[in-house]
Design a protein around this motif. Structure first.
Motif, PDB file in Angstrom:
ATOM      1  N   PRO A  91       0.846  -1.192   0.000  1.00 43.40           N
ATOM      2  CA  PRO A  91       0.000   0.000   0.000  1.00 43.40           C
ATOM      3  C   PRO A  91       0.886   1.248   0.000  1.00 43.40           C
ATOM      4  CG  PRO A  91      -0.864  -1.622   1.523  1.00 43.40           C
ATOM      5  CD  PRO A  91       0.471  -2.148   1.055  1.00 43.40           C
ATOM      6  N   GLY A  92       0.703   2.110  -0.998  1.00 42.90           N
ATOM      7  CA  GLY A  92       1.522   3.316  -1.102  1.00 42.90           C
ATOM      8  C   GLY A  92       2.568   3.238  -2.209  1.00 42.90           C
ATOM      9  N   ILE A  93       2.904   2.030  -2.675  1.00 43.41           N
ATOM     10  CA  ILE A  93       3.857   1.882  -3.785  1.00 43.41           C
ATOM     11  C   ILE A  93       3.198   1.068  -4.896  1.00 43.41           C
ATOM     12  CG2 ILE A  93       6.120   1.044  -4.548  1.00 43.41           C
ATOM     13  CD1 ILE A  93       7.195   1.407  -1.792  1.00 43.41           C
ATOM     14  N   TYR A  94       3.194   1.632  -6.109  1.00 43.70           N
ATOM     15  CA  TYR A  94       2.558   0.999  -7.269  1.00 43.70           C
ATOM     16  C   TYR A  94       3.542   0.982  -8.431  1.00 43.70           C
ATOM     17  CZ  TYR A  94      -1.376   1.655  -4.276  1.00 43.70           C
ATOM     18  OH  TYR A  94      -2.194   1.588  -3.180  1.00 43.70           O
ATOM     19  N   GLN A  95       3.451  -0.053  -9.254  1.00 44.83           N
ATOM     20  CA  GLN A  95       4.300  -0.122 -10.449  1.00 44.83           C
ATOM     21  C   GLN A  95       3.435  -0.334 -11.679  1.00 44.83           C
ATOM     22  OE1 GLN A  95       7.177  -3.381  -9.643  1.00 44.83           O
ATOM     23  NE2 GLN A  95       8.754  -1.787  -9.702  1.00 44.83           N
ATOM     24  N   VAL A  96       3.803   0.353 -12.758  1.00 47.11           N
ATOM     25  CA  VAL A  96       3.245  -0.025 -14.051  1.00 47.11           C
ATOM     26  C   VAL A  96       4.324  -0.832 -14.765  1.00 47.11           C
ATOM     27  CG1 VAL A  96       2.455   0.768 -16.305  1.00 47.11           C
ATOM     28  CG2 VAL A  96       1.656   1.913 -14.225  1.00 47.11           C
ATOM     29  N   ARG A  97       3.968  -2.049 -15.119  1.00 45.15           N
ATOM     30  CA  ARG A  97       4.902  -2.936 -15.812  1.00 45.15           C
ATOM     31  C   ARG A  97       4.322  -3.304 -17.182  1.00 45.15           C
ATOM     32  NH1 ARG A  97       5.169  -5.220 -10.302  1.00 45.15           N
ATOM     33  NH2 ARG A  97       3.995  -7.088 -10.903  1.00 45.15           N
ATOM     34  N   GLY A  98       5.192  -3.664 -18.093  1.00 45.35           N
ATOM     35  CA  GLY A  98       4.749  -4.094 -19.424  1.00 45.35           C
ATOM     36  C   GLY A  98       4.305  -2.948 -20.333  1.00 45.35           C
ATOM     37  N   LEU A  99       4.732  -1.714 -19.984  1.00 45.55           N
ATOM     38  CA  LEU A  99       4.376  -0.572 -20.831  1.00 45.55           C
ATOM     39  C   LEU A  99       5.624   0.053 -21.468  1.00 45.55           C
ATOM     40  CD1 LEU A  99       1.459   0.377 -21.318  1.00 45.55           C
ATOM     41  CD2 LEU A  99       1.942   2.379 -19.922  1.00 45.55           C
ATOM     42  N   ASP A 100       6.736  -0.645 -21.323  1.00 50.07           N
ATOM     43  CA  ASP A 100       7.997  -0.243 -21.937  1.00 50.07           C
ATOM     44  C   ASP A 100       9.017  -1.312 -21.562  1.00 50.07           C
ATOM     45  OD1 ASP A 100      10.120   1.228 -23.140  1.00 50.07           O
ATOM     46  OD2 ASP A 100       9.133   3.110 -22.630  1.00 50.07           O
ATOM     47  N   LEU A 101      10.278  -1.103 -21.922  1.00 51.76           N
ATOM     48  CA  LEU A 101      11.319  -2.063 -21.545  1.00 51.76           C
ATOM     49  C   LEU A 101      11.450  -2.152 -20.022  1.00 51.76           C
ATOM     50  CD1 LEU A 101      13.733  -3.810 -22.745  1.00 51.76           C
ATOM     51  CD2 LEU A 101      15.161  -1.845 -22.154  1.00 51.76           C
ATOM     52  N   SER A 102      11.255  -0.993 -19.355  1.00 51.20           N
ATOM     53  CA  SER A 102      11.487  -0.887 -17.919  1.00 51.20           C
ATOM     54  C   SER A 102      10.166  -0.707 -17.178  1.00 51.20           C
ATOM     55  CB  SER A 102      12.420   0.298 -17.657  1.00 51.20           C
ATOM     56  OG  SER A 102      12.066   1.377 -18.505  1.00 51.20           O
ATOM     57  N   ASN A 103      10.249  -0.682 -15.848  1.00 51.78           N
ATOM     58  CA  ASN A 103       9.084  -0.396 -14.997  1.00 51.78           C
ATOM     59  C   ASN A 103       9.097   1.068 -14.590  1.00 51.78           C
ATOM     60  OD1 ASN A 103       8.689  -3.175 -14.937  1.00 51.78           O
ATOM     61  ND2 ASN A 103       9.664  -3.417 -12.930  1.00 51.78           N
ATOM     62  N   ILE A 104       7.918   1.623 -14.365  1.00 46.78           N
ATOM     63  CA  ILE A 104       7.802   2.936 -13.727  1.00 46.78           C
ATOM     64  C   ILE A 104       7.112   2.702 -12.389  1.00 46.78           C
ATOM     65  CG2 ILE A 104       5.631   3.445 -14.940  1.00 46.78           C
ATOM     66  CD1 ILE A 104       6.439   6.415 -14.944  1.00 46.78           C
ATOM     67  N   THR A 105       7.651   3.319 -11.331  1.00 44.68           N
ATOM     68  CA  THR A 105       7.134   3.076  -9.986  1.00 44.68           C
ATOM     69  C   THR A 105       6.595   4.382  -9.409  1.00 44.68           C
ATOM     70  OG1 THR A 105       8.777   1.328  -9.700  1.00 44.68           O
ATOM     71  CG2 THR A 105       7.725   2.177  -7.703  1.00 44.68           C
ATOM     72  N   PHE A 106       5.446   4.284  -8.729  1.00 42.22           N
ATOM     73  CA  PHE A 106       4.799   5.450  -8.122  1.00 42.22           C
ATOM     74  C   PHE A 106       4.745   5.260  -6.609  1.00 42.22           C
ATOM     75  CE2 PHE A 106       3.051   4.940 -12.407  1.00 42.22           C
ATOM     76  CZ  PHE A 106       3.248   6.215 -12.943  1.00 42.22           C
ATOM     77  N   VAL A 107       5.261   6.256  -5.865  1.00 43.31           N
ATOM     78  CA  VAL A 107       5.247   6.192  -4.406  1.00 43.31           C
ATOM     79  C   VAL A 107       4.415   7.363  -3.912  1.00 43.31           C
ATOM     80  CG1 VAL A 107       6.646   6.069  -2.311  1.00 43.31           C
ATOM     81  CG2 VAL A 107       7.570   5.196  -4.480  1.00 43.31           C
ATOM     82  N   GLU A 108       3.368   7.059  -3.156  1.00 43.98           N
ATOM     83  CA  GLU A 108       2.421   8.108  -2.773  1.00 43.98           C
ATOM     84  C   GLU A 108       2.908   8.895  -1.564  1.00 43.98           C
ATOM     85  OE1 GLU A 108      -1.302   6.006  -2.494  1.00 43.98           O
ATOM     86  OE2 GLU A 108      -1.465   5.869  -4.690  1.00 43.98           O
ATOM     87  N   GLY A 109       2.894  10.226  -1.692  1.00 39.59           N
ATOM     88  CA  GLY A 109       3.312  11.118  -0.618  1.00 39.59           C
ATOM     89  C   GLY A 109       2.113  11.748   0.068  1.00 39.59           C
ATOM     90  N   ASP A 110       2.387  12.793   0.850  1.00 44.33           N
ATOM     91  CA  ASP A 110       1.317  13.467   1.591  1.00 44.33           C
ATOM     92  C   ASP A 110       0.307  14.122   0.661  1.00 44.33           C
ATOM     93  OD1 ASP A 110       2.516  12.715   3.935  1.00 44.33           O
ATOM     94  OD2 ASP A 110       3.582  14.629   4.210  1.00 44.33           O
ATOM     95  N   THR A 111       0.824  14.734  -0.414  1.00 44.85           N
ATOM     96  CA  THR A 111      -0.073  15.466  -1.312  1.00 44.85           C
ATOM     97  C   THR A 111      -0.041  14.940  -2.748  1.00 44.85           C
ATOM     98  OG1 THR A 111       1.678  17.038  -1.863  1.00 44.85           O
ATOM     99  CG2 THR A 111       0.248  17.607  -0.003  1.00 44.85           C
TER     100      THR A 111
END
Ligand SMILES: [Zn+2]
Length: 546
Positions: A91-111
């Motif tokens: 909870p708080g960390i998400y990845q998009v995979r399979g949308l390019d060679l690499s992964n992009i990761t999203f980490v949720e902050g306060d705002t």
């Protein structure tokens, strides 16, 4: 045109591999699907002019059974790598995979949200951010992290933020020291040739299918959209540095000279989540890439993974990276990191051992065999790098590959060869490992030198722990032999089976088998077992003589 078919020998080799590898182990499939939130449907991304820059639907054929024309291990890897979507890591960390060679990761902050490694192209990065926002809300991007200087980790940055937002302080960009220099060197100085060769290496324009492109091991292929760069605003120079962005605490480990010349790992201590950048993935990585790049150093690479385990291990419940899927659970995560570490250490040490016995790079590549535990670990298989070309890369790193023309050394080498053919082997006239040099070695260098002498296959079955206590310097080291790899670390001697009490001054004697000033405590047979698998280098190896 007729459809190409696999020859009998290819079918036989594929069948043998299918029987040898643990295909009934489905843990990776579980992990690659775990935390699925949603996907872009269809998973196709277009540029503003309508051109397709990413088409993951083209890999749907992988849903079927492995055909004769594809290696079954690569087929399995491609099935895993082609899984696309938004996934929750914790909870708080998400990845998009399979949308390019690499992964992009999203980490949720306060705002808002922090983005790690915004893919290759603005189009794929923007599509990934939109997918994230669709499911997690319209959060602003408050920070970007480039884990390293390769283009698949920064090229899409203007798809998630803008120069204007960065200039205005609305978004901070963090990268390891040296990022800009190396990103420029790789993509500009040698960029034309590397990009051309990357077109071969990743097969982006090849037709997909059982007789065509099935994936590139690390990712399916490269996207072909718009590449951008925003220069970082904040550089990490030292391991242990911390930052807080939008309420997100991060602790960094710099790892220069590993998978990239400028790279870093980071821990999210509040989330017990460790990002290993591209230092550990679910494949054996490249030491010398086919597209071209400086030869990488597996010795420091392995050392940094050991440091990651020591520094972050007891605070990590999930490890993720910018390629492939995460590994959950502390025990599994640390097991995974340890095997990845052993892999690079084994390749390095065994190549050096054989090189010091006079073997050539090509000979070592033919002779080297991985220990069973590494051979059967899916994430240690050579989908992206391979044992044989990595071994040649290590050889090249230490020994070079050829000599300049108009050079006196050519003449010397020809004459030396002729002399040995006529008069026999003259050995090594100048012993460079002089006593003064040995005395100047740090304990770490002495342990490295011992590790390089371990005869891998002879040592596969051994599991030894040795503590080294240096009374004069007050330092304690822990040496562990496993999978034919001797790993050392600055750590309390603890419950090691054997403790060697000596001084820094007497330590080099160990390399020469001199036991003066060395006291053993615990099980002395451990030292005998270690010495029993050490191979003495051969200063008289044959070069032109049989
Ligand atoms: Zn990458």
């Amino acid at each position: 045109m007729t459809t190409p078919t696999a020859t009998a020998s290819v079918r036989a080799a594929n069948a043998a591999l299918r029987a040898a590898l643990p295909f009934d182990d489905t843990q990776d499939h579980e992990d690659a699907h775990r935390g699925f939130v949603g996907r872009l449907d269809p998973c196709i991304v277009r540029a503003a002019d309508g051109r397709v820059v990413w088409d993951n639907e083209s890999y749907r054929f992988l849903d079927g059974p492995c055909p004769d024309t594809v290696n079954p291990s690569l087929w399995r890897q491609s099935q895993l790598v082609a899984i696309d979507g938004l996934f929750e890591v914790v909870p708080g960390i998400y990845q998009v995979r399979g949308l390019d060679l690499s992964n992009i990761t999203f980490v949720e902050g306060d705002t808002g949200v922090l983005v790690i490694d915004p893919l290759i192209s603005t189009e794929t990065a923007a599509a990934a951010l939109a997918l994230y926002r669709q499911h997690r809300g319209d959060r602003p991007v408050t920070g970007v992290i480039y884990t390293h200087s390769h283009i698949d980790h920064f090229g899409g940055v203007k798809g998630v933020t803008s120069q204007e937002d960065v200039d205005a302080g609305r978004c901070t960009i963090i990268a390891p020291e040296g990022f800009v220099e190396h990103a420029v060197a790789e993509n500009v100085y040698a960029g034309t040739a590397m990009a051309r060769r990357a077109g071969y290496m990743y097969g982006a324009v090849l037709a997909r299918g059982p007789e065509g492109q099935v994936g590139a091991g690390l990712g399916q292929t490269t996207s072909s959209g718009t590449v951008t760069l925003i220069v970082p605003t904040d550089f990490i120079t030292m391991t242990g540095e911390e930052r807080v962005v939008d309420g997100i605490r991060m602790e960094f480990q710099v790892t220069p000279g590993t998978e990239a010349p400028a790279e870093m790992n980071l821990l999210f201590p509040d989330l017990h989540a460790l990002c290993m950048a591209e230092n550990t993935t679910h494949t054996l990585h490249n030491l010398l890439t086919l597209r071209g790049a400086l030869v990488r150093d597996p010795r420091v690479w392995a050392r940094y993974i050991t440091e990651s385990i020591d520094r972050f291990g007891d605070r990590t419940d999930v490890v993720f990276a910018s390629h492939h899927w995460p590994t959950w659970g502390r025990e599994r995560a640390m097991g995974y990191l340890s095997v990845q570490r052993d892999l690079y250490a084994y390749l390095h040490d065994q190549t050096l051992r054989m090189l010091n016995a006079g073997m050539t790079g090509a000979e070592i590549a033919e002779a080297i065999v991985l220990p069973p535990a590494l051979e059967c670990a899916w994430h240690a298989r050579g989908y992206y790098g391979s044992v044989s070309h990595n071994v040649k890369a290590i050889y090249q790193r230490y020994m070079g590959l050829g000599f300049g023309a108009e050079n006196g050394t050519w003449r010397c080498i020809y004459l030396a060869g002729a002399t040995e053919l006529r008069q026999g082997n003259f050995g090594t006239p100048t012993a460079t490992a002089a006593a003064d040099l040995m005395r100047a070695l740090s304990p770490e260098q002495i342990f490295d030198a011992i590790a390089i002498r371990v005869d891998g296959p002879k040592a596969w079955h051994l599991s030894l722990s040795i503590g080294v206590d240096l009374a004069d310097s007050g330092e304690q080291y822990r040496l562990d032999l496993r999978n034919g790899v001797l790993v050392h670390r600055l750590a309390p001697v603890g419950d090691a089976a054997l403790i060697i009490r000596t001084s820094r001054a007497a330590l080099p004697g160990l390399l020469a088998g001199q036991m003066g000033g060395i006291n053993l405590e615990g099980d002395p047979s451990v030292l005998g077992q270690l010495l029993g698998v050490l191979q003495t280098p051969d200063p008289d190896f044959s070069i032109v003589t049989p």
